[in-house]
Write a protein that holds these residues in place. Structure first.
Motif, PDB file in Angstrom:
ATOM      1  N   ARG A  61       0.941  -1.159   0.208  1.00 37.31           N
ATOM      2  CA  ARG A  61       0.049  -0.035   0.074  1.00 37.31           C
ATOM      3  C   ARG A  61       0.781   1.168  -0.129  1.00 37.31           C
ATOM      4  NH1 ARG A  61      -5.023   1.987   1.124  1.00 37.31           N
ATOM      5  NH2 ARG A  61      -4.986   3.996   2.483  1.00 37.31           N
ATOM      6  N   ARG A  62       1.951   1.108   0.631  1.00 38.46           N
ATOM      7  CA  ARG A  62       2.817   2.293   0.827  1.00 38.46           C
ATOM      8  C   ARG A  62       4.224   2.378   0.374  1.00 38.46           C
ATOM      9  NH1 ARG A  62      -0.854   6.435   1.653  1.00 38.46           N
ATOM     10  NH2 ARG A  62      -2.131   6.181   3.527  1.00 38.46           N
ATOM     11  N   GLY A  63       4.393   1.352  -0.677  1.00 35.53           N
ATOM     12  CA  GLY A  63       5.917   1.379  -1.223  1.00 35.53           C
ATOM     13  C   GLY A  63       6.251   2.592  -1.968  1.00 35.53           C
ATOM     14  N   HIS A  64       5.257   3.151  -2.414  1.00 34.45           N
ATOM     15  CA  HIS A  64       5.590   4.498  -3.248  1.00 34.45           C
ATOM     16  C   HIS A  64       6.154   5.905  -2.360  1.00 34.45           C
ATOM     17  CE1 HIS A  64       1.641   5.039  -2.075  1.00 34.45           C
ATOM     18  NE2 HIS A  64       1.873   6.386  -1.978  1.00 34.45           N
ATOM     19  N   MET A  65       5.557   5.475  -0.964  1.00 37.63           N
ATOM     20  CA  MET A  65       5.758   6.398  -0.308  1.00 37.63           C
ATOM     21  C   MET A  65       7.075   6.194   0.648  1.00 37.63           C
ATOM     22  SD  MET A  65       3.672   7.737   3.274  1.00 37.63           S
ATOM     23  CE  MET A  65       2.271   8.503   2.313  1.00 37.63           C
ATOM     24  N   TRP A  66       7.325   5.093   1.193  1.00 42.92           N
ATOM     25  CA  TRP A  66       8.532   4.684   1.779  1.00 42.92           C
ATOM     26  C   TRP A  66       9.736   4.694   1.097  1.00 42.92           C
ATOM     27  CZ3 TRP A  66       8.176   4.084   7.086  1.00 42.92           C
ATOM     28  CH2 TRP A  66       8.993   3.744   7.744  1.00 42.92           C
ATOM     29  N   ARG A  67       9.434   4.493  -0.327  1.00 37.71           N
ATOM     30  CA  ARG A  67      10.822   4.208  -1.215  1.00 37.71           C
ATOM     31  C   ARG A  67      11.408   5.867  -1.294  1.00 37.71           C
ATOM     32  NH1 ARG A  67       8.397   1.495  -4.333  1.00 37.71           N
ATOM     33  NH2 ARG A  67       9.192  -0.442  -4.220  1.00 37.71           N
ATOM     34  N   GLU A  68      10.730   6.662  -1.178  1.00 39.76           N
ATOM     35  CA  GLU A  68      11.220   8.184  -1.220  1.00 39.76           C
ATOM     36  C   GLU A  68      12.165   8.573  -0.051  1.00 39.76           C
ATOM     37  OE1 GLU A  68      10.831   9.893  -4.106  1.00 39.76           O
ATOM     38  OE2 GLU A  68       9.932   8.083  -4.792  1.00 39.76           O
ATOM     39  N   LEU A  69      12.064   7.862   1.198  1.00 41.72           N
ATOM     40  CA  LEU A  69      12.637   8.165   2.034  1.00 41.72           C
ATOM     41  C   LEU A  69      14.240   8.110   1.747  1.00 41.72           C
ATOM     42  CD1 LEU A  69      10.684   6.910   5.050  1.00 41.72           C
ATOM     43  CD2 LEU A  69      10.616   9.207   3.970  1.00 41.72           C
ATOM     44  N   PRO A  70      15.130   9.026   2.236  1.00 40.94           N
ATOM     45  CA  PRO A  70      16.561   8.796   1.938  1.00 40.94           C
ATOM     46  C   PRO A  70      17.175   7.429   2.571  1.00 40.94           C
ATOM     47  CG  PRO A  70      16.268  10.918   2.620  1.00 40.94           C
ATOM     48  CD  PRO A  70      14.939  10.207   2.943  1.00 40.94           C
ATOM     49  N   PRO A  71      17.964   6.556   1.761  1.00 36.28           N
ATOM     50  CA  PRO A  71      18.539   5.373   2.532  1.00 36.28           C
ATOM     51  C   PRO A  71      19.327   5.372   3.890  1.00 36.28           C
ATOM     52  CG  PRO A  71      19.122   5.729   0.280  1.00 36.28           C
ATOM     53  CD  PRO A  71      18.526   7.107   0.467  1.00 36.28           C
ATOM     54  N   ASP A  72      19.805   6.741   4.202  1.00 36.48           N
ATOM     55  CA  ASP A  72      20.450   6.805   5.518  1.00 36.48           C
ATOM     56  C   ASP A  72      19.539   7.546   6.391  1.00 36.48           C
ATOM     57  OD1 ASP A  72      20.021   9.578   4.562  1.00 36.48           O
ATOM     58  OD2 ASP A  72      22.001  10.174   4.952  1.00 36.48           O
ATOM     59  N   THR A  73      18.193   7.378   6.359  1.00 37.98           N
ATOM     60  CA  THR A  73      17.048   7.779   7.213  1.00 37.98           C
ATOM     61  C   THR A  73      17.455   6.973   8.645  1.00 37.98           C
ATOM     62  OG1 THR A  73      15.540   8.395   5.708  1.00 37.98           O
ATOM     63  CG2 THR A  73      14.808   8.107   8.000  1.00 37.98           C
ATOM     64  N   GLN A  74      17.419   7.820   9.798  1.00 34.78           N
ATOM     65  CA  GLN A  74      17.675   7.294  11.068  1.00 34.78           C
ATOM     66  C   GLN A  74      16.474   7.546  11.840  1.00 34.78           C
ATOM     67  OE1 GLN A  74      21.091   8.511  13.225  1.00 34.78           O
ATOM     68  NE2 GLN A  74      22.686   7.450  11.791  1.00 34.78           N
ATOM     69  N   TRP A  75      15.798   6.438  12.439  1.00 40.40           N
ATOM     70  CA  TRP A  75      14.683   6.658  13.204  1.00 40.40           C
ATOM     71  C   TRP A  75      14.862   6.722  14.689  1.00 40.40           C
ATOM     72  CZ3 TRP A  75      10.006   7.373  10.904  1.00 40.40           C
ATOM     73  CH2 TRP A  75      10.023   7.441   9.559  1.00 40.40           C
ATOM     74  N   TRP A  76      13.836   7.688  15.187  1.00 39.74           N
ATOM     75  CA  TRP A  76      14.155   7.840  16.767  1.00 39.74           C
ATOM     76  C   TRP A  76      12.688   7.989  17.268  1.00 39.74           C
ATOM     77  CZ3 TRP A  76      18.568   8.870  19.877  1.00 39.74           C
ATOM     78  CH2 TRP A  76      19.648   8.936  19.200  1.00 39.74           C
ATOM     79  N   GLU A  77      12.673   7.465  18.465  1.00 39.83           N
ATOM     80  CA  GLU A  77      11.239   7.903  19.340  1.00 39.83           C
ATOM     81  C   GLU A  77      11.621   9.345  19.948  1.00 39.83           C
ATOM     82  OE1 GLU A  77       8.649   6.659  23.068  1.00 39.83           O
ATOM     83  OE2 GLU A  77      10.312   5.169  22.306  1.00 39.83           O
ATOM     84  N   VAL A  78      10.661  10.274  19.723  1.00 43.71           N
ATOM     85  CA  VAL A  78      11.007  11.547  20.214  1.00 43.71           C
ATOM     86  C   VAL A  78       9.656  11.963  21.137  1.00 43.71           C
ATOM     87  CG1 VAL A  78      12.290  11.995  18.111  1.00 43.71           C
ATOM     88  CG2 VAL A  78       9.709  12.637  18.119  1.00 43.71           C
ATOM     89  N   GLN A  79      10.098  13.066  22.124  1.00 46.64           N
ATOM     90  CA  GLN A  79       8.865  13.918  22.463  1.00 46.64           C
ATOM     91  C   GLN A  79       8.778  15.122  22.075  1.00 46.64           C
ATOM     92  OE1 GLN A  79       8.752  13.365  26.913  1.00 46.64           O
ATOM     93  NE2 GLN A  79       8.500  15.560  27.081  1.00 46.64           N
ATOM     94  N   ILE A  80       7.631  15.449  21.789  1.00 45.40           N
ATOM     95  CA  ILE A  80       7.294  16.883  21.380  1.00 45.40           C
ATOM     96  C   ILE A  80       6.983  17.679  22.370  1.00 45.40           C
ATOM     97  CG2 ILE A  80       5.597  18.302  19.742  1.00 45.40           C
ATOM     98  CD1 ILE A  80       7.393  16.192  18.177  1.00 45.40           C
ATOM     99  N   ASP A  81       7.480  18.943  22.516  1.00 46.89           N
ATOM    100  CA  ASP A  81       7.152  19.952  23.574  1.00 46.89           C
ATOM    101  C   ASP A  81       6.716  21.157  22.742  1.00 46.89           C
ATOM    102  OD1 ASP A  81       8.222  18.333  25.541  1.00 46.89           O
ATOM    103  OD2 ASP A  81      10.255  18.918  24.673  1.00 46.89           O
ATOM    104  N   THR A  82       6.233  22.142  23.374  1.00 49.20           N
ATOM    105  CA  THR A  82       5.553  23.370  23.157  1.00 49.20           C
ATOM    106  C   THR A  82       6.524  24.041  22.061  1.00 49.20           C
ATOM    107  OG1 THR A  82       4.334  23.451  25.315  1.00 49.20           O
ATOM    108  CG2 THR A  82       4.255  25.345  23.815  1.00 49.20           C
ATOM    109  N   GLU A  83       7.406  24.250  22.309  1.00 52.01           N
ATOM    110  CA  GLU A  83       8.459  24.962  21.330  1.00 52.01           C
ATOM    111  C   GLU A  83       8.571  24.306  19.897  1.00 52.01           C
ATOM    112  OE1 GLU A  83      11.258  22.897  24.212  1.00 52.01           O
ATOM    113  OE2 GLU A  83       9.382  23.886  24.400  1.00 52.01           O
ATOM    114  N   ASP A  84       8.223  23.036  19.777  1.00 44.47           N
ATOM    115  CA  ASP A  84       8.462  22.364  18.681  1.00 44.47           C
ATOM    116  C   ASP A  84       7.342  22.348  17.630  1.00 44.47           C
ATOM    117  OD1 ASP A  84      10.925  21.124  19.486  1.00 44.47           O
ATOM    118  OD2 ASP A  84       9.646  19.630  20.449  1.00 44.47           O
ATOM    119  N   LEU A  85       5.914  23.150  18.331  1.00 48.34           N
ATOM    120  CA  LEU A  85       4.847  22.730  17.473  1.00 48.34           C
ATOM    121  C   LEU A  85       4.861  23.835  16.129  1.00 48.34           C
ATOM    122  CD1 LEU A  85       2.213  22.924  20.107  1.00 48.34           C
ATOM    123  CD2 LEU A  85       2.866  20.802  18.975  1.00 48.34           C
TER     124      LEU A  85
END
Length: 245
Positions: free
Chosen positions: A58-82
């Protein structure tokens, strides 16, 4: 933004697929693969290969566009990030964006717009999610992409849920979702992050190159995981062997 922990691509794919698995494309797959989708074992590379193939259906066309060196992190969003979190400018968001795709700006617009007219269905959908988030526990994941934690981020998956939660509060975003963000110094080459003629042309070439998407082939995924011999048996037999104790 706080970086909580590094996340593998396999985990990011697993979380994305969980949110997609209700779609009709997976009607024939739920009985066979529901367990490894909803309760993923990320240490099992064969399961990871199956989930990747399912997502790519379903989403190959989307995922394939991400750069090969993409690094994934779990993050926490704060007010200043919005002010740096935005939705991708798809057609239905353009109707309510008033030129700004920053989620905080869209939320302010939604507070004032009626649930009728051409924007009515989208607003009603977001409001429905909002009510559910206020009444029910939700531990799904939202995926963002960006260059680094200090620059703008685009929601890759979870636009409606993120926006609905923001209608309640930032705290609702923080408590309802696990937020994963893919970072790459080359993310500006991805059309989901920067939409221009160059990135759209790259996207079009990839779509044409992958009209028949081999990465979405479950049998091929099993074959790569188990060797050429396993690739020649039926998917159900392969999966039975895969899951036997």
């Amino acid at each position: 933004m706080k970086l909580v922990r590094r996340v593998t691509e396999a985990e990011a794919i697993a979380e994305f697929l969980k949110n997609e698995f209700y779609q009709r494309e997976y009607d024939q797959d739920r009985e066979q693969f529901e367990q490894i989708v909803l309760d993923p074992d990320l240490t099992n590379e064969s399961h990871n290969a199956i989930r990747r193939a399912l997502l790519f259906r379903r989403r190959g066309h989307m995922w394939r566009e991400l750069p090969p060196d993409t690094q994934w992190w779990e993050v926490q969003i704060d007010t200043e990030d919005l002010p740096r979190v935005r939705v991708f400018p798809r057609a239905h968001w353009r109707k309510i964006s008033n030129g700004s795709f920053v989620v905080a700006d869209i939320v302010e617009r939604l507070r004032k717009l009626p649930t009728n007219g051409r924007t009515g269905p989208l607003i009603s959908k977001i409001q429905l999610i909002r009510y559910r988030l206020q009444r029910e526990a939700n531990q799904s994941s939202i995926l963002l992409i960006g260059i680094d934690e200090n620059r703008p981020m685009t929601i890759l998956e979870g636009n409606h849920r993120f926006t609905a939660a923001m209608l309640v509060s930032l705290q609702r975003v923080q408590t309802s979702f696990q937020i994963l963000c893919g970072f790459s110094a080359h993310m500006d080459e991805c059309c989901w992050y920067v939409t221009n003629l160059r990135t759209l042309w790259k996207y079009l070439k990839n779509r044409l190159r992958n009209v028949v998407d081999k990465d979405a082939d479950i049998q091929r995924a099993l074959g790569e995981a188990y060797g050429r011999e396993q690739a020649e048996v039926s998917p159900s037999a392969s999966y039975a062997k895969l899951t036997e104790k």
